[in-house]
Design a protein around this motif. Sequence first.
Motif, short mmCIF file in Angstrom:
data_model
loop_
_atom_site.label_atom_id
_atom_site.label_comp_id
_atom_site.label_asym_id
_atom_site.label_seq_id
_atom_site.Cartn_x
_atom_site.Cartn_y
_atom_site.Cartn_z
N LEU A 144 -11.66 62.40 20.58
CA LEU A 144 -11.62 63.79 20.15
C LEU A 144 -11.86 64.74 21.32
CD1 LEU A 144 -13.64 63.41 16.82
CD2 LEU A 144 -11.16 63.38 17.14
N ASP A 145 -12.73 64.31 22.25
CA ASP A 145 -13.01 65.11 23.44
C ASP A 145 -13.73 64.22 24.45
OD1 ASP A 145 -15.86 65.10 22.77
OD2 ASP A 145 -15.36 66.63 21.27
N ALA A 146 -14.09 64.82 25.60
CA ALA A 146 -14.68 64.05 26.69
C ALA A 146 -16.05 63.48 26.35
CB ALA A 146 -14.78 64.92 27.94
N SER A 147 -16.71 63.98 25.31
CA SER A 147 -18.03 63.47 24.94
C SER A 147 -17.97 62.03 24.45
CB SER A 147 -18.66 64.35 23.86
OG SER A 147 -17.98 64.21 22.61
N GLN A 148 -16.76 61.53 24.11
CA GLN A 148 -16.62 60.17 23.58
C GLN A 148 -16.26 59.14 24.66
OE1 GLN A 148 -13.78 60.76 20.25
NE2 GLN A 148 -15.53 60.43 18.92
N THR A 149 -16.29 59.53 25.92
CA THR A 149 -15.86 58.64 27.00
C THR A 149 -16.58 57.29 26.97
OG1 THR A 149 -15.33 60.54 28.40
CG2 THR A 149 -15.60 58.42 29.50
N GLY A 150 -17.84 57.26 26.57
CA GLY A 150 -18.61 56.03 26.59
C GLY A 150 -18.37 55.11 25.41
N LEU A 151 -17.41 55.42 24.54
CA LEU A 151 -17.20 54.63 23.32
C LEU A 151 -16.12 53.56 23.46
CD1 LEU A 151 -17.36 57.46 20.60
CD2 LEU A 151 -19.24 56.14 21.63
N GLY A 152 -15.76 53.21 24.69
CA GLY A 152 -14.69 52.25 24.89
C GLY A 152 -15.07 50.81 24.59
N THR A 153 -14.13 49.92 24.79
CA THR A 153 -14.31 48.49 24.54
C THR A 153 -15.01 47.83 25.72
OG1 THR A 153 -12.23 48.52 23.30
CG2 THR A 153 -13.05 46.36 24.00
N SER A 154 -15.95 46.95 25.44
CA SER A 154 -16.67 46.23 26.49
C SER A 154 -16.06 44.86 26.73
CB SER A 154 -18.15 46.07 26.12
OG SER A 154 -18.80 47.34 26.11
N LEU A 155 -16.07 44.44 27.98
CA LEU A 155 -15.55 43.14 28.39
C LEU A 155 -16.72 42.28 28.86
CD1 LEU A 155 -12.47 44.44 30.42
CD2 LEU A 155 -12.58 43.87 27.98
N TYR A 156 -16.69 40.99 28.51
CA TYR A 156 -17.84 40.13 28.74
C TYR A 156 -17.44 38.82 29.44
CZ TYR A 156 -19.91 43.03 25.03
OH TYR A 156 -20.35 44.07 24.26
N THR A 157 -18.39 38.24 30.12
CA THR A 157 -18.29 36.86 30.56
C THR A 157 -19.38 36.07 29.84
OG1 THR A 157 -19.75 37.26 32.45
CG2 THR A 157 -17.37 37.44 32.82
N ARG A 158 -19.08 34.81 29.55
CA ARG A 158 -20.06 33.97 28.87
C ARG A 158 -20.87 33.19 29.90
NH1 ARG A 158 -18.09 29.92 24.23
NH2 ARG A 158 -17.06 28.94 26.01
N ARG A 159 -22.18 33.27 29.77
CA ARG A 159 -23.04 32.49 30.64
C ARG A 159 -22.98 31.02 30.23
NH1 ARG A 159 -28.42 36.43 30.77
NH2 ARG A 159 -27.38 38.25 31.71
N ARG A 160 -23.51 30.16 31.09
CA ARG A 160 -23.48 28.73 30.77
C ARG A 160 -24.10 28.48 29.41
NH1 ARG A 160 -26.45 24.39 34.55
NH2 ARG A 160 -25.19 25.49 36.11
N LYS A 161 -23.36 27.75 28.57
CA LYS A 161 -23.83 27.48 27.23
C LYS A 161 -24.86 26.35 27.24
CE LYS A 161 -22.22 26.58 22.51
NZ LYS A 161 -21.03 26.33 21.66
N ILE A 162 -26.00 26.60 26.60
CA ILE A 162 -27.05 25.60 26.49
C ILE A 162 -26.93 24.93 25.12
CG2 ILE A 162 -29.54 25.19 26.45
CD1 ILE A 162 -29.85 27.67 28.20
N PRO A 163 -26.79 23.61 25.07
CA PRO A 163 -26.64 22.92 23.78
C PRO A 163 -27.75 23.31 22.80
CG PRO A 163 -26.28 21.40 25.59
CD PRO A 163 -26.79 22.68 26.20
#
Length: 221
Positions: A144-163
């Motif tokens: 709607l305006d520049a105040s929403q800039t921080g509402l984007g999609t986040s990208l992640y990496t997965r840390r080593r999975k512990i059983p």
Amino acid sequence: RLAAGEIDASDVDEETFETLYEELLAHLPDDDFYEPLIHKDSVREDGSSPRIQAPLSEERLPLLPAGRGRDLWTAATRATQDPTVKLALLRKLEPGIRERYSEPLEEIEAYSRPALNRDVSGYRILPHPDTKAKVMSGLIYFPLDASQTGLGTSLYTRRRKIPGLKPRFENVATVPFAGNHGLVFAVTKRSFHGREPLPENCGTRNYLALTYYNDPTRRGY
């Protein structure tokens, strides 16, 4: 040509793209064109959802009021279904595409199923790679305006999975929720993305979900 979805990007300059974007933003449908989309990560205590969705199928587009708005969204929908658009995206994303597909790009079955999403405060979705039924996933933002800039999609990496423990993720980037911007990615085992809870008073988060499925009969999420 616009109403028929026959715009050739090579004939359109940057100013025209910006104008089309502003028109699409101005003609986002009313809430009654949308349907509730329940997701387990963000169900309210009363069972309702902070997200609604409007699939842009040929069956539903006529439900929009006749006029410029319907013409624009019909054109946008048909443009995503154009084979040249699909092939351009596959070429751009080829390194990720090759993690799942070995055939020539022209032979990969990928069928566009665009939808408009509308999220409000409280919506969230945990890191996930998306279903294997998707070839590519994308979002085109309509802030709607520049105040929403921080509402984007986040990208992640997965840390080593512990059983025996739930996997842990690291947020490596959040795409700015900026006008006439977005992202598209190949769906792989590593395409983790999500959204932290939308904060109070963030306004309405509008975007076009641009999804390509490997099944032509698939509808929605």
